[in-house]
Each structure stands twice: as structure tokens, then as C-alpha cells.
Motif scaffolding. Structure first.
Motif, PDB file in Angstrom:
ATOM      1  N   ILE A 129       4.419 -11.290 -10.231  1.00  0.00           N
ATOM      2  CA  ILE A 129       3.657 -10.461 -12.136  1.00  0.00           C
ATOM      3  C   ILE A 129       2.234 -10.249 -12.157  1.00  0.00           C
ATOM      4  CG2 ILE A 129       3.044 -11.426 -14.041  1.00  0.00           C
ATOM      5  CD1 ILE A 129       5.372 -13.765 -13.811  1.00  0.00           C
ATOM      6  N   ALA A 130       1.371 -10.589 -11.396  1.00  0.00           N
ATOM      7  CA  ALA A 130      -0.062  -9.914 -11.462  1.00  0.00           C
ATOM      8  C   ALA A 130       0.373  -8.733 -10.642  1.00  0.00           C
ATOM      9  CB  ALA A 130      -0.968 -10.477 -10.200  1.00  0.00           C
ATOM     10  N   ILE A 131       0.578  -8.710  -9.458  1.00  0.00           N
ATOM     11  CA  ILE A 131       0.898  -7.257  -8.902  1.00  0.00           C
ATOM     12  C   ILE A 131       1.452  -6.132  -9.548  1.00  0.00           C
ATOM     13  CG2 ILE A 131       2.210  -5.999  -7.007  1.00  0.00           C
ATOM     14  CD1 ILE A 131       1.510  -8.657  -5.153  1.00  0.00           C
ATOM     15  N   LEU A 132       2.510  -6.391  -9.845  1.00  0.00           N
ATOM     16  CA  LEU A 132       3.712  -6.150 -10.903  1.00  0.00           C
ATOM     17  C   LEU A 132       2.878  -5.284 -12.303  1.00  0.00           C
ATOM     18  CD1 LEU A 132       7.188  -7.058 -11.376  1.00  0.00           C
ATOM     19  CD2 LEU A 132       6.137  -5.052  -9.834  1.00  0.00           C
ATOM     20  N   SER A 133       1.855  -6.147 -12.895  1.00  0.00           N
ATOM     21  CA  SER A 133       1.474  -6.282 -14.452  1.00  0.00           C
ATOM     22  C   SER A 133       0.379  -5.288 -14.220  1.00  0.00           C
ATOM     23  CB  SER A 133       0.836  -7.350 -14.929  1.00  0.00           C
ATOM     24  OG  SER A 133       1.640  -7.843 -15.248  1.00  0.00           O
ATOM     25  N   ARG A 134      -0.616  -4.974 -12.962  1.00  0.00           N
ATOM     26  CA  ARG A 134      -1.801  -4.486 -12.425  1.00  0.00           C
ATOM     27  C   ARG A 134      -1.278  -3.059 -12.113  1.00  0.00           C
ATOM     28  NH1 ARG A 134      -2.989  -2.518  -7.844  1.00  0.00           N
ATOM     29  NH2 ARG A 134      -2.257  -4.169  -6.551  1.00  0.00           N
ATOM     30  N   LEU A 135      -0.280  -2.454 -11.834  1.00  0.00           N
ATOM     31  CA  LEU A 135       0.409  -1.427 -11.309  1.00  0.00           C
ATOM     32  C   LEU A 135       0.648  -0.286 -12.481  1.00  0.00           C
ATOM     33  CD1 LEU A 135       2.199  -1.512  -7.901  1.00  0.00           C
ATOM     34  CD2 LEU A 135      -0.254  -0.628  -9.078  1.00  0.00           C
ATOM     35  N   LEU A 136       1.738  -1.449 -13.704  1.00  0.00           N
ATOM     36  CA  LEU A 136       2.104  -0.691 -14.726  1.00  0.00           C
ATOM     37  C   LEU A 136       1.093  -0.642 -15.914  1.00  0.00           C
ATOM     38  CD1 LEU A 136       4.821  -3.738 -15.297  1.00  0.00           C
ATOM     39  CD2 LEU A 136       5.423  -0.696 -15.466  1.00  0.00           C
ATOM     40  N   ASP A 137      -0.264  -1.149 -15.779  1.00  0.00           N
ATOM     41  CA  ASP A 137      -1.055  -0.652 -16.477  1.00  0.00           C
ATOM     42  C   ASP A 137      -1.642   0.488 -16.052  1.00  0.00           C
ATOM     43  OD1 ASP A 137      -0.711  -2.965 -18.529  1.00  0.00           O
ATOM     44  OD2 ASP A 137      -2.241  -4.656 -17.129  1.00  0.00           O
ATOM     45  N   GLN A 138      -1.968   0.364 -15.104  1.00  0.00           N
ATOM     46  CA  GLN A 138      -2.985   1.750 -14.628  1.00  0.00           C
ATOM     47  C   GLN A 138      -1.710   3.293 -13.929  1.00  0.00           C
ATOM     48  OE1 GLN A 138      -4.612   0.525  -9.978  1.00  0.00           O
ATOM     49  NE2 GLN A 138      -5.044   2.152  -9.997  1.00  0.00           N
ATOM     50  N   TYR A 139      -0.247   3.247 -14.026  1.00  0.00           N
ATOM     51  CA  TYR A 139       0.304   4.392 -14.356  1.00  0.00           C
ATOM     52  C   TYR A 139       1.589   3.996 -15.380  1.00  0.00           C
ATOM     53  CZ  TYR A 139      -1.969   4.013  -9.862  1.00  0.00           C
ATOM     54  OH  TYR A 139      -2.849   3.713  -8.712  1.00  0.00           O
ATOM     55  N   PRO A 140       1.130   4.574 -15.977  1.00  0.00           N
ATOM     56  CA  PRO A 140       2.200   4.716 -17.405  1.00  0.00           C
ATOM     57  C   PRO A 140       3.154   5.518 -17.725  1.00  0.00           C
ATOM     58  CG  PRO A 140      -0.540   5.957 -18.104  1.00  0.00           C
ATOM     59  CD  PRO A 140      -0.184   5.043 -16.977  1.00  0.00           C
ATOM     60  N   ASN A 141       3.536   5.772 -16.108  1.00  0.00           N
ATOM     61  CA  ASN A 141       4.567   6.908 -16.482  1.00  0.00           C
ATOM     62  C   ASN A 141       5.552   5.540 -15.295  1.00  0.00           C
ATOM     63  OD1 ASN A 141       5.002   9.060 -17.912  1.00  0.00           O
ATOM     64  ND2 ASN A 141       3.451   9.801 -15.967  1.00  0.00           N
ATOM     65  N   PRO A 185       0.613  -1.742   0.227  1.00  0.00           N
ATOM     66  CA  PRO A 185       0.035  -0.043  -0.479  1.00  0.00           C
ATOM     67  C   PRO A 185       0.712   1.075   0.166  1.00  0.00           C
ATOM     68  CG  PRO A 185      -1.288  -1.542   1.358  1.00  0.00           C
ATOM     69  CD  PRO A 185       0.203  -2.178   1.185  1.00  0.00           C
ATOM     70  N   LEU A 186       2.045   1.383   0.672  1.00  0.00           N
ATOM     71  CA  LEU A 186       2.758   2.215   0.592  1.00  0.00           C
ATOM     72  C   LEU A 186       3.496   2.929  -1.024  1.00  0.00           C
ATOM     73  CD1 LEU A 186       4.897   1.473   3.532  1.00  0.00           C
ATOM     74  CD2 LEU A 186       3.139   3.158   3.593  1.00  0.00           C
ATOM     75  N   MET A 187       3.802   2.083  -1.628  1.00  0.00           N
ATOM     76  CA  MET A 187       4.213   1.397  -3.317  1.00  0.00           C
ATOM     77  C   MET A 187       2.872   2.541  -3.832  1.00  0.00           C
ATOM     78  SD  MET A 187       6.799   2.045  -4.422  1.00  0.00           S
ATOM     79  CE  MET A 187       7.363   2.260  -6.436  1.00  0.00           C
ATOM     80  N   GLU A 188       1.811   2.103  -3.620  1.00  0.00           N
ATOM     81  CA  GLU A 188       0.248   2.516  -4.487  1.00  0.00           C
ATOM     82  C   GLU A 188       0.508   3.724  -3.922  1.00  0.00           C
ATOM     83  OE1 GLU A 188      -2.314  -1.437  -5.568  1.00  0.00           O
ATOM     84  OE2 GLU A 188      -1.431  -1.448  -3.440  1.00  0.00           O
ATOM     85  N   LYS A 189       0.280   4.988  -2.674  1.00  0.00           N
ATOM     86  CA  LYS A 189      -0.266   6.032  -1.878  1.00  0.00           C
ATOM     87  C   LYS A 189       0.851   6.591  -3.094  1.00  0.00           C
ATOM     88  CE  LYS A 189      -1.162   8.832   1.066  1.00  0.00           C
ATOM     89  NZ  LYS A 189      -3.111   8.662   0.764  1.00  0.00           N
ATOM     90  N   ALA A 190       2.306   5.629  -3.277  1.00  0.00           N
ATOM     91  CA  ALA A 190       2.962   7.103  -4.102  1.00  0.00           C
ATOM     92  C   ALA A 190       2.307   7.128  -5.648  1.00  0.00           C
ATOM     93  CB  ALA A 190       4.592   6.659  -4.069  1.00  0.00           C
ATOM     94  N   LEU A 191       2.226   6.386  -6.197  1.00  0.00           N
ATOM     95  CA  LEU A 191       2.332   6.241  -6.985  1.00  0.00           C
ATOM     96  C   LEU A 191       0.601   6.803  -7.195  1.00  0.00           C
ATOM     97  CD1 LEU A 191       2.587   2.505  -8.274  1.00  0.00           C
ATOM     98  CD2 LEU A 191       3.807   4.608  -9.287  1.00  0.00           C
ATOM     99  N   THR A 192      -0.473   6.644  -6.310  1.00  0.00           N
ATOM    100  CA  THR A 192      -1.556   7.395  -6.686  1.00  0.00           C
ATOM    101  C   THR A 192      -1.194   8.830  -6.697  1.00  0.00           C
ATOM    102  OG1 THR A 192      -2.781   5.828  -5.970  1.00  0.00           O
ATOM    103  CG2 THR A 192      -3.941   7.297  -5.661  1.00  0.00           C
ATOM    104  N   LEU A 193      -1.022   8.662  -5.798  1.00  0.00           N
ATOM    105  CA  LEU A 193       0.009  10.568  -5.479  1.00  0.00           C
ATOM    106  C   LEU A 193       0.520  11.373  -6.856  1.00  0.00           C
ATOM    107  CD1 LEU A 193       0.120  11.279  -1.804  1.00  0.00           C
ATOM    108  CD2 LEU A 193      -2.013  11.665  -2.762  1.00  0.00           C
ATOM    109  N   TYR A 194       1.442  10.749  -7.203  1.00  0.00           N
ATOM    110  CA  TYR A 194       1.995  11.086  -8.306  1.00  0.00           C
ATOM    111  C   TYR A 194       2.177  11.021  -9.785  1.00  0.00           C
ATOM    112  CZ  TYR A 194       3.033  13.117  -3.316  1.00  0.00           C
ATOM    113  OH  TYR A 194       2.968  13.391  -2.341  1.00  0.00           O
ATOM    114  N   PRO A 195       1.474  10.092 -10.060  1.00  0.00           N
ATOM    115  CA  PRO A 195       1.250   9.910 -11.391  1.00  0.00           C
ATOM    116  C   PRO A 195       2.057   9.976 -12.544  1.00  0.00           C
ATOM    117  CG  PRO A 195      -0.324  10.602 -10.974  1.00  0.00           C
ATOM    118  CD  PRO A 195      -0.084  10.973  -9.360  1.00  0.00           C
ATOM    119  N   ASP A 196       2.200  11.480 -12.121  1.00  0.00           N
ATOM    120  CA  ASP A 196       2.444  12.578 -13.325  1.00  0.00           C
ATOM    121  C   ASP A 196       4.068  12.175 -13.729  1.00  0.00           C
ATOM    122  OD1 ASP A 196       0.464  13.019 -14.856  1.00  0.00           O
ATOM    123  OD2 ASP A 196       0.038  14.224 -13.575  1.00  0.00           O
ATOM    124  N   ASN A 197       4.745  11.842 -12.385  1.00  0.00           N
ATOM    125  CA  ASN A 197       5.922  11.631 -11.908  1.00  0.00           C
ATOM    126  C   ASN A 197       7.161  10.387 -12.443  1.00  0.00           C
ATOM    127  OD1 ASN A 197       5.918  13.267  -8.971  1.00  0.00           O
ATOM    128  ND2 ASN A 197       7.652  13.202  -9.784  1.00  0.00           N
TER     129      ASN A 197
END
Length: 364
Positions: free
Chosen positions: A256-268, A222-234
Motif C-alpha cells: 500500500i505504501a508503494i502504491l500510495s507514493r506513486l499515486l501521490d506523485q503521478y496524478p495520471n 524501478p521499471l514502472m517508476e521509469k515509465a511513470l517518470t518519463l511519461y507523467p502526462d499519459n
């Protein structure tokens, strides 16, 4: 079979590419990545990458391999491009400890010391045959308030030299016994100032953030997900695919499912495959190799290679060579598009908007 086109062999030798007539690999020169060059023959040229995006030129205790010697290590391998990381979290200057893991209770604290040594070395010893990207590693993600002021100090002292931030620690369990505390969700909200500064400068940031551990596999996710959610343009690079020595048994499909989900959700978002913990405990495990190869082929434009070598005086060229080989072993199996993107540096060149390009792969 993949072979270089015959007309390219002589020219490639002059440029440092392809192979000699007896198929002895010839490592390519830096200049060979400017403009078109001889195609890359995967049968005769190294599978180790031309870029090491995760390389610590400075150790935890300050007793480092000399800067020029580390550069010489790169020149003896396939690497022509590298990120110059310090290590932002250092042992006390008066400590006799050189390995924090053997010194529980000794603090490992964020500092600017290594970054300034790296910058001074870059000014004095900048090599002609390597492209080095200097990175700021000082920031404390659990106490981010001083970061912008220190970034401005870096720019004042060394204008135009720094182009990256990291590796910085969001959560690193290996340092819990040395007074490291993970950034909290509240701390992450306070990154806004320096993350905006990174966006303005178009600098990537590499974050070490453990997914979890053997007992609780997704404890810190959840900590990494919080960072990605708040700063998607970085431009965020997740170091080591989120894996650590505290987590050697995460199921490959779940990982792989965790990584794939986050890569799909956060293009940067990008990930790096540095640190041999991945090869030793994940990629090489029975039944896993094909899963990770398929993942890397699918997300080939989102992955960066790196050795995670630390240049403390107890290490040497053989250690660097071994770490580079281990962290690159999976690259033998990925497809040609993925190999060009990852191993031949195209992702790195695009990420930093560099005036270099990866060679195409030779076709039979």
C-alpha cells in the motif's frame, strides 16, 4: 439501512434498476446510466461492478469463446461496460499448446492477430445493450519501434474503433519460460513516439508490470517508476496493483505504501484490481482487508475494477461469474463514494469522457 427512495422503485424497474418488490436484484440496463437514474441500493443490488475494465475476449492460442457468447455472459451479470482486450502475446499458430505455463520453451510473442479478430467481431456483432471499448494489445514494450506505424494501420482499417491500449507487458515473470524479456530502461526511453500518439488520441494504456517476487519484493519496481517518470502526462493504468502469482507474500503495508507514493506523485496514474490473485493472497488474508479498504476509500477516484477473465474455450459462464465475484468481493466493504467511483463506473466514464454517469447511492 440503504434503501431506494419509494418513488424511484417503479421507474427503476422500467429502466432496469434497483430491486423488485420481493427484493430480487434487477440488473440495470445500459440506458439507465444516461442521465439521472434511480439511486443504487447496496443492500438489494449486486456488489459486483457495472464495468469490467480488464476482460480478455481472446486467448493465447486463438481457440476462443465466441464473441457473442462472452457478451451474453456480461448481460447475465451486473456488467454493462467492458474493455475488449485481446491478448497481445500469443502462442505460435501451429502450436498444439493452449496453456503457455505447461509449455516451457514455446514462445509467446507479440502479435496483432487477436486485435483484428476483436475489431472484426465488433463491426459485425456490436451489441445494443453493452458499451464495449476496443483495445490495442499488440505492442512489444521491449521493441517499441513498429508501434506507431501499426497504430496507424489499425486506424486505417478500423477508423474510430480503438480507444485504449493494453494490457501490454513491461515485465511479466509468468512468461519468462516462454521467451518473454522485460523491457529495459533504455527500451522505455524509446516509447516516446507511441506514448505521444496515445496522448494525442487521449487513450489510456494498461501496463502489466510485476513489482517483484517472493525472493526480491521490489526487484522490478524501478521499471514502472521509469515509465511513470518519463511519461507523467499519459493515462497509465497499472494492472493487478503490480501483483502476480510470483509474489504472494508482499507485506500489505509495504504494498500500500508503494502504491500510495506513486499515486501521490503521478496524478495520471490509475490502478486496476483485476485478477483474483489479489483477493486470494492479499485482500482476504487475515488483517489485510481493512488496510486495503482504507486504501481504496482514500484513492477511490484512481481505481478500476476488472475480472481478468480469459475467453478460451475451456472456460464458461460459471468461470466468468466466479472470477467476477472473487475480484469484486472487496467492493462490499468500501464506502459509498468509493463504491460509486469504482463499482458503478464513474472513474471509467471520466477516464474515457463517456456520456454516462454512475447513479448515486441510496440513503436511508
Amino acid at each position: 439501512m440503504r434503501r431506494c427512495f419509494p418513488f424511484a422503485i417503479f421507474a427503476s424497474l422500467l429502466a432496469g434498476g434497483c430491486a423488485s418488490s420481493d427484493n430480487t436484484p434487477v440488473n440495470r440496463s445500459l440506458d439507465s446510466f444516461k442521465g439521472s437514474s434511480a439511486c443504487y441500493d447496496r443492500e438489494t443490488e449486486p456488489y459486483t461492478p457495472v464495468v469490467d475494465t480488464h476482460l480478455h475476449y481472446r486467448p493465447f492460442d486463438g481457440r476462443a469463446i465466441p464473441f457473442n457468447e462472452v457478451n451474453d455472459y456480461l448481460s447475465q451479470t451486473s456488467v454493462r461496460f467492458a474493455n475488449v482486450y485481446g491478448i497481445g502475446q500469443m502462442l505460435p499458430a501451429n502450436s498444439s499448446c493452449s496453456n503457455y505455463l505447461k509449455c516451457p520453451g514455446t514462445p509467446v510473442s507479440p502479435t496483432t492477430r487477436n486485435d483484428f479478430v476483436n475489431a472484426a467481431n465488433m463491426v459485425e456483432y456490436k451489441p445494443d445493450d453493452l458499451h464495449l471499448t476496443l483495445s490495442m494489445t499488440f505492442t512489444d514494450l521491449s521493441d517499441p519501434e513498429p508501434t506507431v506505424a501499426l497504430m496507424k494501420l489499425y486506424e486505417k482499417e478500423y477508423p474510430g474503433l480503438f480507444h485504449w491500449m493494453g494490457e501490454v507487458n513491461l515485465v511479466k515473470q509468468a512468461q519468462f519460460n516462454n521467451r518473454h524479456k522485460p523491457a529495459t530502461p533504455k527500451d522505455i526511453t524509446k516509447w516516446a513516439g507511441f506514448m505521444a500518439e496515445l496522448r494525442a488520441r487521449d487513450y489510456p494504456i494498461t501496463i502489466h508490470s510485476d513489482i517483484g517476487n517472493n525472493a526480491t519484493p521490489t526487484l522490478y519496481l524501478p521499471l514502472m517508476e521509469k515509465a511513470l517518470t518519463l511519461y507523467p502526462d499519459n493515462k497509465i493504468v497499472w494492472a493487478h496493483m503490480g501483483i502476480s502469482y510470483e509474489q504472494k507474500s508482499l507485506d500489505a503495508s509495504e504494498h500500500i505504501a508503494i502504491l500510495s507514493r506513486l499515486l501521490d506523485q503521478y496524478p495520471n496514474l490509475m490502478i486496476d484490481i483485476s485478477w483474483r490473485v489479489l483477493e486470494d493472497y492479499y485482500f482476504s488474508k487475515f488483517g489485510n482487508r481493512s488496510k486495503y479498504v482504507a486504501f481504496m476509500n482514500r484513492y477511490s477516484d484512481r481505481i478500476l475494477p476488472g475480472s481478468d477473465f480469459v475467453a478460451f474455450r475451456g472456460n464458461n459462464f460459471k468461470v466468468y461469474q466466479s472470477e467476477l465475484e472473487a475480484t469484486s468481493r472487496i467492493l462490499q466493504y468500501i464506502d459509498d463514494d468509493a463504491f460509486r467511483n469504482i463499482a458503478l463506473g464513474e472513474n471509467y466514464f471520466q477516464l474515457l469522457d463517456l456520456e454516462y454517469q454512475a447513479p448515486v447511492i441510496c440513503q436511508s
